[in-house]
Structure formats: C-alpha cells, structure tokens
Design a protein around this motif. Structure first.
Motif, short mmCIF file in Angstrom:
data_model
loop_
_atom_site.label_atom_id
_atom_site.label_comp_id
_atom_site.label_asym_id
_atom_site.label_seq_id
_atom_site.Cartn_x
_atom_site.Cartn_y
_atom_site.Cartn_z
N ARG A 40 0.84 -1.19 0.00
CA ARG A 40 0.00 0.00 0.00
C ARG A 40 0.88 1.25 0.00
O ARG A 40 2.07 1.20 0.33
CB ARG A 40 -0.94 0.05 1.20
N ASP A 41 0.30 2.36 -0.42
CA ASP A 41 0.93 3.65 -0.24
C ASP A 41 0.00 4.50 0.64
O ASP A 41 -0.83 3.94 1.37
CB ASP A 41 1.22 4.32 -1.59
N GLU A 42 0.11 5.81 0.57
CA GLU A 42 -0.68 6.64 1.47
C GLU A 42 -2.18 6.45 1.32
O GLU A 42 -2.92 6.43 2.30
CB GLU A 42 -0.32 8.12 1.26
N LEU A 43 -2.65 6.31 0.05
CA LEU A 43 -4.09 6.28 -0.20
C LEU A 43 -4.57 5.01 -0.87
O LEU A 43 -5.79 4.80 -0.97
CB LEU A 43 -4.48 7.49 -1.08
N THR A 44 -3.69 4.17 -1.36
CA THR A 44 -4.09 3.08 -2.23
C THR A 44 -3.55 1.74 -1.71
O THR A 44 -2.39 1.63 -1.28
CB THR A 44 -3.56 3.30 -3.65
N MET A 102 -8.07 4.65 5.82
CA MET A 102 -7.11 5.55 6.44
C MET A 102 -6.52 4.90 7.70
O MET A 102 -7.23 4.24 8.47
CB MET A 102 -7.78 6.87 6.81
N ARG A 103 -5.23 5.13 7.87
CA ARG A 103 -4.56 4.54 9.03
C ARG A 103 -4.92 5.31 10.29
O ARG A 103 -5.12 6.50 10.27
CB ARG A 103 -3.04 4.57 8.80
#
Length: 596
Positions: free
Chosen positions: A515-519, A595-596
């Motif tokens: 994963r990255d920030e949003l995906t 979202m984390r």
C-alpha cells in the motif's frame, strides 16, 4: 484567437462605440439645453418672477398658484418650481403628470410685498436729503446728542384712522408724515385682503385677489360688489388695537434720525409689517421644458449613429454566420447518425469553441460507431462460443440416438462437463450485464487484503502444484480496504487462474500485497508466455483470449477479466496489465485503502 474572444472584442467595440456616441450625444444635448435654458431664463425670468410676485401681493397667500405656474410654463416652455422655506408649493412637471426634470441650482427670490406708494417714497426721499444736508455742518457729538434727545422723547400717539379705510386721506386727518402714510397703507392692505376673501367666500367676486397692487388695493367695483365684506373687514382690522399699536411703534421710531427714514428704517419696517399679514417669501427654480431641442446636432450625430448601426449589423451578421454554419452541419450530421449512418463526420477547422464542438460531435460519433461494432462483435462472439459446443452436443446426441456411438460413462461425463461450461458462459454473461448496468450487488465491509490474498493462494496451491508451478505470496503486513470479499475473491481467482493457465511447468506465480498513502495494491505476476502490446490493449475485451486460435482447450469463458475490471471500477479502483512476450505478465489491482 478563440471564438469567445472574437465575440468579446466585437461586443466591446459595439458597446464602446455606443457608450461613446451616447456620451457625446448626452453632452451635446446637455450643453445645448443649458445654453437654451439660460437664454430662456434670462428672457422670461423677470416676467415669471413678476407674475408670481403679483399673485402673492394680490392674494396674500399662495392658494391657487398652480394655475399661474402651469400657464407660465406652457407659454415659456420652462420647467418652473416654486418653493418656500423647506417645502415645495408647486412644480410644473408634477402638474403635467410627468417625471420631474432637473433644475438649476440658482434660485430667484420673490418677496410678495406691496411697495410704498410713489408719493410716500418721494416724501421720504425729500426728508432724508434735507436731513443729510443739514447734518453736513453738524459735528459728530451734536448728531449723537440729537439722536439721544429723540430716543428720550415720547413716541407720538397712534393717529386715529378714518372709518372708511379705503377713502382718500384728507389733509386734516392727523396722518402727517411718511411714517403715518406707510402705516395707513399697511392697514389698507390688511383690510383689503380680508374683504376680498370674505367676498370670494360669499361668491360676490370670482377670485380672492386684490384688484390693485397699491393703495387703496380695492377697486370701486370690488367695493360695490361686496359692501358688507368691506365694512366687516374694516371693523375687524380696527378692533385689532394690539396689532395696530405694535406696527405704529415700529414706524414712529423711524423719525428718531431722519437720515435713516427710508434707507434703513421705514422701508424694512413696512416690508416686515406687510409680511406679517400677507404671503411668505418664495424661491423660483428653473429647468428644461418638456421638448428637447434636437435640431442642430448636425451631420456628426447622423454619421455616428449610422456608423454604429453598420458596425452592429456587420458584427451580428458575422456572428450569426459563424455560428449557424457549423450548427447546421452538426444538426444534419446528427440526423444522419440517428438514421443509422454511423460513419458520418463533420468538418473541423480552427481552434475556437465551435471547432471544439465539431470535434466533440465527431468523438461522440466515433464512440457510437465503436459501441455498435463492439455490440456486433459481442453477438458474433456469443454465437461463436455457443455454436461449437452445441454442435458437438448435437452430434453426440444424434450419434447416440442412431446407435453409431457407444454410450459409456466417460462419454456422459464429457457431455456433462460441456454442459457445465456453457452454463458458466451464460452465468458470466449475466454477471457482466448486471455489472455494466450498475445492478451488480455488493456487500462492502472492512477486510484485510493480505488475508484475502493468502486464502486465495491456499485455494489455488494444489492446482499450481499439479501444473508444476511455484505459487508464492508476499503480504507482510495487513492492508485494510472496504470491499465485497466475495467479489474480490472472484477477481483474484480470475487473475490466478489465468496466470497458472498461461505459465509453463517450472515457472512461477507471485501474489504481492502492499500500500501507499491512499491506495491498496494487489499484484499478480507470472513468468508465462507473455503478450504483445496489441494483445495487452485487448486483454480486457469480451471473449478475447491470448490464444490466437481461440481454442477452447485453453479453458475459461473469455469474460473473466472483463468482469474483474468492472468489479474493480465499482469499488473505486483500477486494474491494469503489463506484459512482455516470453517474460510473463503482471496484473495490478489498485483499491482505495482505509485511512490509518
């Protein structure tokens, strides 16, 4: 230059020209009107002011001034307004029932007071000149002593007035001196106003106005027409002894210093006295009349107006032609497109908005044509996919019916498998139709994509082992998404099945979750036969298979990737493919991550 900018510039030119012409015309009209108004005012000011003053003097009030102002405005062509201190008595524009026009700021004051008669003025002037001549030889101290002596002396008693106030003043009446004659004239004026108002109320005379502007103010005809009102008015004035005493004191004090009898005392006192019983002072304002003088604007105005009309007409014609021509072309092409001519296109030229509209229509027509072709290919593909197995089933069934083919358990198992394959194709078609119409049901919930990938790899591990492949997974950390778990398993199952099917023994299939920030990212990479760029561009088409011969031995319905892409898009994500011939293929699914 864009079409929008052209229209803007044209409108700007037309508007600027119109504003300039309007401003010039307005200034010209204003200048001419100011000049005309000034000339008309200079020509008629004395006449109008005299008429208004005469009305105030003879009426003693301003009731009925509307009629006089309306007649003066009609005759002179001027806008006339009469105002008192703080209020408007009448306005000629209001009387006409039209909008009130602008007025000049300079007012003409009018004091509606009768003047002292000529004989009294001559007498005052004579006394003043004599006193001034005598005072030449007097010192300042002597003049002061005389003034003090006059101030200290008693004020003469108020003289008796005759019973008939409008009769000629007899020499032995006791009203001697200019101050007594001014006092008699004041009493006559008040009695005359009271008499004419009484006569008008009794309809003895037509208007409540004095016939004369000077003493005795009433004409013989007026006195004869209403003798009772004349007698009543005289008695009323003579009974008002307080008023008579007040103004006699004012007039009598003017004889203290004869040098000021006329210039500084008697005349102002008389004006104040008649003002207490007559009409209040007014101011007259002048403005332009109803008719605007447009003559003489000359050829420049006509040329400017004609030029403006020509520019507006040419600009409007150019805009109409520039718009109507492509619009007609698009209208005709759209009718042909609706009639079934899918190859119709409109010409495009330039880079303005109309060119973009034509290009948009061509793109729409192209999309419609491609959609129609895809629909035809779909029908052909469905027919092709179903024709061969149905022909096989028919052949076997006819052979069994004719006794040509021996019925065996293996044959029936094969026929059953073929039937299940056709049922799967129909089920996939139904799922695809629901997905493309937006009717495919989803039960989204939070889930761990890494856990889902591990369970899918476990389910396909035996199939991969039978094919001689290594099936690996790289999902080190949980990756949370919100999605339908069954639909994502369907997507991952399709990708794994294709990877195993097109990878030779000894090859490798790897599933990776990151994963990255949003995906959230799910990758399925194999070391199979790979595809060319053209094949990659068609990999998500319906019924397309990487096998050029489209042999059904490769398995699958040819709809799995099409359905997988629709499921990914419905979850707000994407699915892409990259491949190189002989090096393998990689499918990448991207989904919105929690979202984390």
């Amino acid at each position: 230059m864009t079409f929008r900018l052209r229209i803007f510039l044209l409108v700007l030119i037309v508007a600027g020209t119109a504003i300039g012409a309007t401003a010039w015309l307005t200034l010209s009209l204003t200048s001419r009107e100011v000049s005309r108004l000034s000339a008309a005012r200079d020509r008629h000011q004395a006449e109008i002011a005299g008429a208004v003053r005469r009305f105030g003097v003879t009426n003693g009030r301003w009731n009925g001034i509307d009629t006089v102002v309306a007649a003066l405005s009609e005759r002179t062509g001027l806008h006339i307004r009469v105002e008192t201190e703080g209020s408007t008595l009448t306005d000629s524009d209001v009387l006409r029932g039209q909008p009130v026009g602008l007025m000049q700021r300079l007012a003409t004051p009018v004091d509606p007071e009768p003047a002292l008669d000529a004989h009294t003025q001559q007498e005052v002037s004579a006394i003043t000149l004599t006193a001034r001549a005598e005072a030449v030889d007097l010192s300042t101290e002597e003049r002061k002593r005389r003034a003090v002596r006059h101030l200290a002396g008693p004020v003469p008693a108020r003289p008796a007035l005759p019973a008939d106030l409008f009769a000629a003043l007899p020499r032995d009446s006791g009203l001697a001196g200019p101050e007594a004659k001014a006092y008699y004239q004041l009493v006559q004026y008040r009695a005359g106003l009271a008499a004419v108002r009484c006569a008008a109320d009794k309809h003895a005379i037509r208007l409540p106005a004095l016939a004369l502007e000077g003493s005795p103010y009433l004409s013989a005809e007026q006195r004869a027409a209403a003798p009772d009102c004349v007698r009543s008015a005289q008695e009323k004035v003579l009974r008002d002894t307080e008023w008579l005493d007040e103004w006699w004191q004012q007039f009598a004090q003017c004889r203290i210093d004869p040098m000021t009898v006329f210039d500084q005392c008697l005349a102002p006192a008389f004006s104040e006295a008649v003002g207490s019983t007559g009409a209040v002072p007014v101011r007259i304002y002048f403005g332009a009349g109803r008719d605007q003088d447009l003559a003489g604007l000359g050829r420049p105005a006509l040329i400017g107006a004609a030029g403006l009309l020509v520019v507006a007409a040419l600009g409007t014609a150019w805009i109409a032609r520039r718009i109507s021509r492509p619009v007609r072309a698009i209208t005709g092409a759209s009718l042909q497109l609706a009639a079934g001519r899918l190859d119709v296109r409109v010409p495009t030229s330039g880079k303005d908005e109309l060119a973009f509209l034509s290009a948009s229509f061509n793109a729409m027509a192209e999309a419609v044509q491609r959609s129609e072709e895809r629909q035809r290919r779909l029908v052909a593909d469905v027919a092709h996919e179903l024709r061969t197995p149905l022909s096989n089933l028919r052949g076997y069934l006819e052979g069994l019916a004719d006794g040509v083919i021996e019925p065996t358990p293996e044959l029936f198992a094969s026929l059953h498998e073929e039937t299940l394959l056709q049922r799967r194709i129909l089920d996939d078609l139904q799922v695809l139709a629901l997905a493309e119409n937006g009717d495919l049901a989803y039960n989204s919930e939070p889930l761990d994509l890494s856990e889902l990938a591990e369970s899918a790899v476990t389910a396909h591990r035996a199939v991969a082992a039978n094919a001689g492949l290594h099936l690996l997974i790289d999902a080190p950390v949980p990756v949370e998404v919100r999605a339908d778990p069954d639909r994502l398993r369907q997507v991952l199952g399709n990708l794994l099945s294709n990877a195993i099917r097109y990878t030779d023994a000894g090859g490798q299939v790897e599933v990776k979750v990151s994963r990255d920030e949003l995906t959230a990212i799910l990758t399925v990479r194999d070391t199979g036969v790979g595809m060319t760029p053209e094949e990659v561009s068609r990999v998500f088409d319906r019924f397309w298979r990487a096998d050029p011969a489209r042999h059904r031995a490769t398995g699958g319905s040819g709809l799995g990737l099409t359905i997988s892409r629709r499921i990914a898009e419905d979850h707000g994500g994407t699915i892409t493919a990259s491949s190189s011939p002989g090096l393998g293929t990689t499918f990448t699914v991207r989904l919105p991550a929690e979202m984390r």
